[in-house]
Design an enzyme around this catalytic site. Structure first.
Site, PDB file in Angstrom:
ATOM      1  N   GLY B 285      41.294  68.445  32.959  1.00 37.49           N
ATOM      2  CA  GLY B 285      40.853  69.771  32.550  1.00 37.49           C
ATOM      3  C   GLY B 285      40.483  70.036  31.054  1.00 37.49           C
ATOM      4  N   VAL B 286      40.172  71.230  30.417  1.00 39.41           N
ATOM      5  CA  VAL B 286      39.768  71.109  28.998  1.00 39.41           C
ATOM      6  C   VAL B 286      40.636  72.148  28.296  1.00 39.41           C
ATOM      7  CG1 VAL B 286      37.622  72.020  27.511  1.00 39.41           C
ATOM      8  CG2 VAL B 286      37.031  71.511  30.215  1.00 39.41           C
ATOM      9  N   GLY B 287      40.507  71.601  26.938  1.00 38.25           N
ATOM     10  CA  GLY B 287      41.620  72.086  25.898  1.00 38.25           C
ATOM     11  C   GLY B 287      42.675  71.274  25.434  1.00 38.25           C
ATOM     12  N   GLU B 310      34.571  66.903  34.523  1.00 31.55           N
ATOM     13  CA  GLU B 310      33.699  67.726  34.232  1.00 31.55           C
ATOM     14  C   GLU B 310      33.527  67.574  32.640  1.00 31.55           C
ATOM     15  OE1 GLU B 310      34.993  72.217  36.050  1.00 31.55           O
ATOM     16  OE2 GLU B 310      35.463  71.806  33.819  1.00 31.55           O
ATOM     17  N   ASN B 400      39.303  83.446  31.308  1.00 34.15           N
ATOM     18  CA  ASN B 400      38.185  82.649  31.293  1.00 34.15           C
ATOM     19  C   ASN B 400      37.604  82.528  32.513  1.00 34.15           C
ATOM     20  OD1 ASN B 400      39.064  81.889  28.649  1.00 34.15           O
ATOM     21  ND2 ASN B 400      40.002  80.064  29.564  1.00 34.15           N
ATOM     22  N   GLY B 404      36.093  75.156  36.838  1.00 29.39           N
ATOM     23  CA  GLY B 404      36.023  74.033  38.083  1.00 29.39           C
ATOM     24  C   GLY B 404      37.661  73.550  38.609  1.00 29.39           C
TER      25      GLY B 404
END
Lengths: 517, 517
Positions: B285-287, B310, B400, B404
């Site tokens: 994931g992102v972050g 992603e 948010n 995905g």
């Protein structure tokens, strides 16, 4: 008596025999309609009593069967007489009483789905462990080592092959069970016609990473017509026993209305260019309502329909006969007793129009998204934002399990849920403020249909979805109550109130109706 | 001013020009590193002011961009000066302030994901409509006609081709937007090096029914290196502007612990034979936390890792440099400013080790299940049964969007969620009795990791899951409170109590901590 998992996992030769000798003379080529009697000589024939002694305490048994068809009926009943063992029981989905009632007291773990009353009670009372698992992912998770491995596969067959057997009215998880088991007990059931041979397409799904599954059209055949037992220890029990198939209730008025709404929805989608004239491959859930909804398609004007579904029920078969549907791909043929007799008589004709696949192919995300399947499933309750509960009454008591609904819903081109807007004479509303258990999230639910109308949730944000669902789907007796809830909630992008939502269930418990006293 | 959808959908030539004349002389073959200046002559060059006049009231704009990289930065700011229009805004995922802050007041509908503070407030206050949609399914649903069609695509490019353009640091939904739009405005950004050409693999996902997607390995290339604009009305705005990429926080101690737990989990899976030595393709994931967790892999002893994810963040890039990872497939390269500079310098070397795909391929259920991707995502809260909330604070305020996470989670070989066990100095517990919004159901969540430990939910029924999660993942300050909740609940296969669960949120609101006063 709790099963020691590590014991159950030990791969062991069950009888000390040299596996392979039994089938040493097997020819390599398979032919349709072999002389089963001749082939039978090549297998070790045993009685039901002998078969059930092969099962050991702590074993995991993989039974054939998907809905109460195609499951073994003799060995399980013999097994139930043994009081000295506990076992784990896997099936494709629900099976008959010969397994789920008879063995309920002996089960440690049951997976992945059931509809049996006795077993349900045992699960809800904590006497049987039950892991509610997606039918389409079950076999891959099993092969990946997430659950105890299958020790013995006990399967029903209509015919033997040189190196395998032909399943009967369902495929389910049989290929995966047989592939994992060392020992296979085949119930060769003379009540199941050998002419079933040729309707099965047995493809053993490899665990990931794997190549693309080569299925491009619901009509495609990608496997064999039988299940291989090469290198397995195989025993054959000769039986004659009928499936406990169920008669379906005739469509009720509200079911007919659901079907009408659904058909107008499809017609609108076609005229707006969002669906082709013969729609896209259809998945239809199991049970009376699903059957009634499918029946509605008969006089809808739609032609050349194709089904890519789990279970072929009475009405879908009728659509094939009436040339409304061209083809059906499923994992089970679950007909009422009367229809089953007729099906057996027409099987040579119908064999070109249907195929039975393993459940990991019928419910495969890769295929469902590729084909653009339209999913249609019943549910226990839906909330005003489009979350759907398929499994738990009041969030606590399991009914059947999630089954295949998520496999289809989360990968469908359009995902549809339907139900009458009320149950128990209006005491229970299908549309509630907040579902008591979420099986399908708001992200995955496109359309909800009740006898009141169609809520199209696509392209709508939460507030719009809430109004659409209340306006189109809620029963008039509950509409104002739902609007009142919505108005009274704090939000946010989503307005909700757990306490007020809870009052609906509290009302039901205390006054017998969600409306309260 | 509400947009009339039917108006917005009318396919109209925006400028009355004869589409095609602009590119009449275009050669048919594309070459790497073309003389962009020469190609520029073939396109109609306009200023930012002129570009923004092409947009009409009610239009739906598809912007490039996925995480705040690869999005156009000049035209949106000019567009923000227009007070006479409202528009729908689509992007790949989150984008920079030049779009989501500047245009927030002009937006009618925003999809499918955002992380912008100003926009978030507008959405939660109901001023901007927001449909929280799975990133991987968004483009197909768009092409299926579920949402307003894209009128104008506004995209960032690093180079022009005869009949198209080369995207920059993200692909996202650009191929789908351009394919649907009649008019394409290209921001040719001289800050983005032409040497980015060759890292993109542009494959336009056909709507279902379709053939198998021919991607068998994360390294496979199945499309072109540029986005085609054949038969589109194309304008070019020359710009120079930097992405607003973010610096990542250095890993905190609890993030390091999460990484350690995750790595031991992987090591156990490998030694038990359930995962190969180099694991399976990883999604991350992102972050900040995801970045920290990935950093942990550096000194884990794992080699030849492959990512099918992603977003490529700083640490994954470092794994490529350190030869811990062999290859990365993503839809966006989202680096901190410093790392981006270094990346540009090494791009010729790295081009063989990474590929940027459209988001409907990076997040495609068919591919994710085929490759056996291991998903690793952060979350807002998880409950004792394994349901996960990724989107809504207290079930009401969107943060948010689902992004995905579901694409990966519901199709992963093993799905993992992680988070510190508490937030806000212990005031908020990550593990709660019932999540306030369900984005990932208990059926899809395999593993939960906090700095306290790893809860492995596979093969466990609800009661066992609850104990595993409380024991392994909950913060000590919340453990007894969670056990107390579990003991006090009525059940059923699942024991739960909506009112008692609600008290945790009530406590937080009233006393500032879920523990209560």
């Amino acid at each position: 008596m709790h099963i020691d998992e590590s014991d159950a996992r030990k791969r062991k030769r069950r009888t000390g025999r040299d596996v392979g000798t039994q089938q040493r003379d097997a020819r390599k080529t398979a032919t349709f309609y072999p002389d089963s009697h001749m082939l039978l000589m090549r297998y070790e024939r045993i009685s039901g009593e002998e078969a059930c002694k092969i099962v050991k305490n702590g074993d995991t048994i993989g039974f054939s069967g998907f809905t109460p068809v195609g499951y073994p009926k003799v060995v399980p009943l013999k097994l139930a007489e043994r009081k000295d063992i506990r076992v784990n029981v896997y099936t494709g989905a629900s099976v008959g009483e010969e397994i789920d009632t008879a063995l309920a007291d002996m089960m440690d773990l049951r997976m992945p789905y059931m509809t049996n009353k006795v077993l349900r009670e045992a699960i809800n009372e904590g006497r049987v462990r039950f892991i509610d698992t997606r039918i389409g992912k079950f076999t891959e998770e099993l092969q990946s080592g997430f659950y105890p491995e299958v020790d013995v596969a006990i399967v029903e067959a209509c015919a033997l092959k040189d190196d395998g057997f032909v399943p009967t009215t369902s495929v389910g998880a049989v290929p995966a069970f047989v592939s994992q088991a060392e020992t296979v007990i085949i119930e060769l059931n003379s009540e199941q016609p050998e002419s079933l041979e040729g309707i099965h397409d047995i493809y053993l799904l490899p665990t990931a990473p794997r190549d693309p599954i080569p299925l491009k059209d619901p009509r495609d055949r990608i496997g064999k017509t039988f299940v291989s037992t090469a290198n397995k220890e195989v025993f054959v029990v000769e039986t004659e026993a009928k499936d406990s198939s169920r008669a379906l209730a005739p469509p009720a008025e509200e079911h007919r209305k659901i079907a009408e709404h659904l058909i107008s929805f499809f017609q609108k989608e076609v005229s707006s260019g969002r669906l082709p004239k013969n729609l896209l491959p259809l998945q239809s859930g199991v049970g009376n309502i699903a059957n009634a909804v499918t029946e509605g398609l008969k006089s809808s004007g739609f032609e050349h329909l194709v089904f890519y579904t789990e279970v072929l029920q009475d009405c879908v078969l009728q659509l094939l006969r009436d040339n409304v549907a061209d083809f059906v791909s499923a994992t089970s043929i679950s007909l009422s007793p009367q229809k089953l007799e007729r099906f057996y008589g027409e099987i040579d004709e119908l064999r070109q129009k249907l195929v039975l696949r393993p459940q990991d192919i019928s419910n495969c995300p890769e295929i469902i998204s590729r084909l653009g399947v339209i999913s249609m499933n019943g549910a226990l309750e839906a909330d005003i934002y489009g979350n759907v509960n398929s499994t738990y009454i009041d969030g606590r008591e399991i009914v059947n399990g999630i089954g295949g609904s998520e496999d289809f819903t989360s990968n469908a081109y359009i995902s549809i849920f339907f139900s009458p807007s009320t149950k128990k004479n209006g005491a229970i509303s299908f549309i509630v403020p907040m579902v008591s258990h979420v099986d399908h999230t708001e992200h995955d639910v496109d359309v909800i249909v009740t006898e009141q109308g169609v809520a199209d949730l696509r392209g709508k944000e939460p507030e719009e979805r809430a109004k659409e669902i209340i306006e189109k789907c809620a029963h008039p007796a509950y509409k104002e109550k739902l609007y009142e809830y919505l108005r009274g909630c704090e939000g946010g992008h989503i307005r909700m109130d757990r306490r007020k939502a809870d009052e609906w269930y509290k009302n039901l418990k205390e006054s017998g109706s969600m409306l309260g006293s």
